[in-house]
Design an enzyme around this catalytic site. Structure first.
Site, PDB file in Angstrom:
ATOM      1  N   GLU A 281       2.589   1.603  -3.410  1.00  0.00           N
ATOM      2  CA  GLU A 281       1.679   1.988  -4.487  1.00  0.00           C
ATOM      3  C   GLU A 281       1.208   3.421  -4.345  1.00  0.00           C
ATOM      4  O   GLU A 281       0.999   4.111  -5.341  1.00  0.00           O
ATOM      5  CB  GLU A 281       0.471   1.037  -4.507  1.00  0.00           C
ATOM      6  CG  GLU A 281       0.792  -0.363  -5.012  1.00  0.00           C
ATOM      7  CD  GLU A 281      -0.440  -1.236  -5.091  1.00  0.00           C
ATOM      8  OE1 GLU A 281      -1.500  -0.822  -4.558  1.00  0.00           O
ATOM      9  OE2 GLU A 281      -0.357  -2.333  -5.674  1.00  0.00           O
ATOM     10  N   GLU A 282       1.011   3.892  -3.121  1.00  0.00           N
ATOM     11  CA  GLU A 282       0.495   5.240  -2.919  1.00  0.00           C
ATOM     12  C   GLU A 282       1.574   6.302  -3.046  1.00  0.00           C
ATOM     13  O   GLU A 282       1.336   7.369  -3.619  1.00  0.00           O
ATOM     14  CB  GLU A 282      -0.179   5.361  -1.549  1.00  0.00           C
ATOM     15  CG  GLU A 282      -1.517   4.679  -1.447  1.00  0.00           C
ATOM     16  CD  GLU A 282      -2.252   5.046  -0.171  1.00  0.00           C
ATOM     17  OE1 GLU A 282      -1.847   6.032   0.481  1.00  0.00           O
ATOM     18  OE2 GLU A 282      -3.224   4.363   0.162  1.00  0.00           O
TER      19      GLU A 282
ATOM     20  N   GLU B  19       0.827  -1.203   0.000  1.00  0.00           N
ATOM     21  CA  GLU B  19       0.000   0.000   0.000  1.00  0.00           C
ATOM     22  C   GLU B  19       0.868   1.264   0.000  1.00  0.00           C
ATOM     23  O   GLU B  19       0.602   2.213  -0.748  1.00  0.00           O
ATOM     24  CB  GLU B  19      -0.921  -0.011   1.219  1.00  0.00           C
ATOM     25  CG  GLU B  19      -2.065   0.960   1.138  1.00  0.00           C
ATOM     26  CD  GLU B  19      -3.102   0.565   0.104  1.00  0.00           C
ATOM     27  OE1 GLU B  19      -3.712   1.479  -0.487  1.00  0.00           O
ATOM     28  OE2 GLU B  19      -3.306  -0.646  -0.103  1.00  0.00           O
TER      29      GLU B  19
END
Length: 210
Positions: free
Chosen positions: A73-74, A70
């Site tokens: 990806e962010e 996460e």
């Protein structure tokens, strides 16, 4: 799924998918700065609130893998999973389902931020005290609890829970993960942890021996 329950007792088959599992990433560098984001959509849109990166697990994902993914990806930041700090359970949450939410500690392995996700408006490294002092964080019970746990962890007075590789019960040899309390090396660390948790729920009181 079609089910025909044969035994003459109440069935124990779940009606449908009953729970969601979410994660939050507490990424702290050696300058006591925490990685925070502003969201483009949802309840935090246009509020100016800086929050910890969060996400929802897909089917078949482990908590320790999903939270690292996460953050990558962010924000494009590489991290390493360290431990689970705490978790909470709620009901009648998203789509009326129950919700499990895990706050995880990640160790940063890179510093440069490159926004990768269309859901993220902005991201930066923020002093942890500044993050915890935001009015929304202070006034919201759940977010304030998480912020206090993070502050306690930054001050080395709160142990988390380790994730150990085990085997799944369904088929021998399949990998799984078990979350277990970290061994407390001294009585004082255990005492400090108890005081921290008590103060979060009941408020501070004069310090003294456990």
């Amino acid at each position: 799924m079609l089910v025909c329950w044969l035994p003459e007792i109440p069935h124990t088959v779940a009606v449908d998918a009953s729970r969601m599992v979410g994660v939050a990433a507490f990424v702290l560098n050696d300058r006591r700065e925490v990685l925070v984001v502003q969201e483009r959509n949802g309840m935090f849109q246009d509020t100016g609130v800086w929050k910890l990166p969060t996400g929802v697990l897909n089917e078949g994902e482990y908590i320790c893998h999903a939270v690292v993914k996460e953050v990558k990806e962010e924000m494009g930041v590489d991290t390493k999973f360290v431990e689970v700090l705490c978790f909470r359970q709620s009901h009648k949450s998203f789509f009326t389902k129950s919700d499990l939410f895990f706050l995880c500690v990640l160790q940063p392995e890179s510093a440069a931020i490159e926004l990768q996700n269309v859901e993220t408006e902005a991201a930066k490294w923020m002093p942890i005290e500044e993050y915890a002092a935001q009015p929304f964080i202070v006034e919201n019970k759940q977010f304030n609890f998480m912020a206090n746990i993070c502050l306690a962890k930054a001050d080395h007075c709160y142990p988390g829970s380790a994730v150990l590789t085990t085997t799944a019960g369904v088929a021998e040899g399949l990998p799984s993960n078990a979350i277990t309390p970290k061994l407390r090396r001294t009585r004082q660390v255990a005492c400090n942890s108890w005081i921290v948790m008590r103060n979060f729920f009941l408020g501070p009181r004069p310090t003294g021996p456990c």
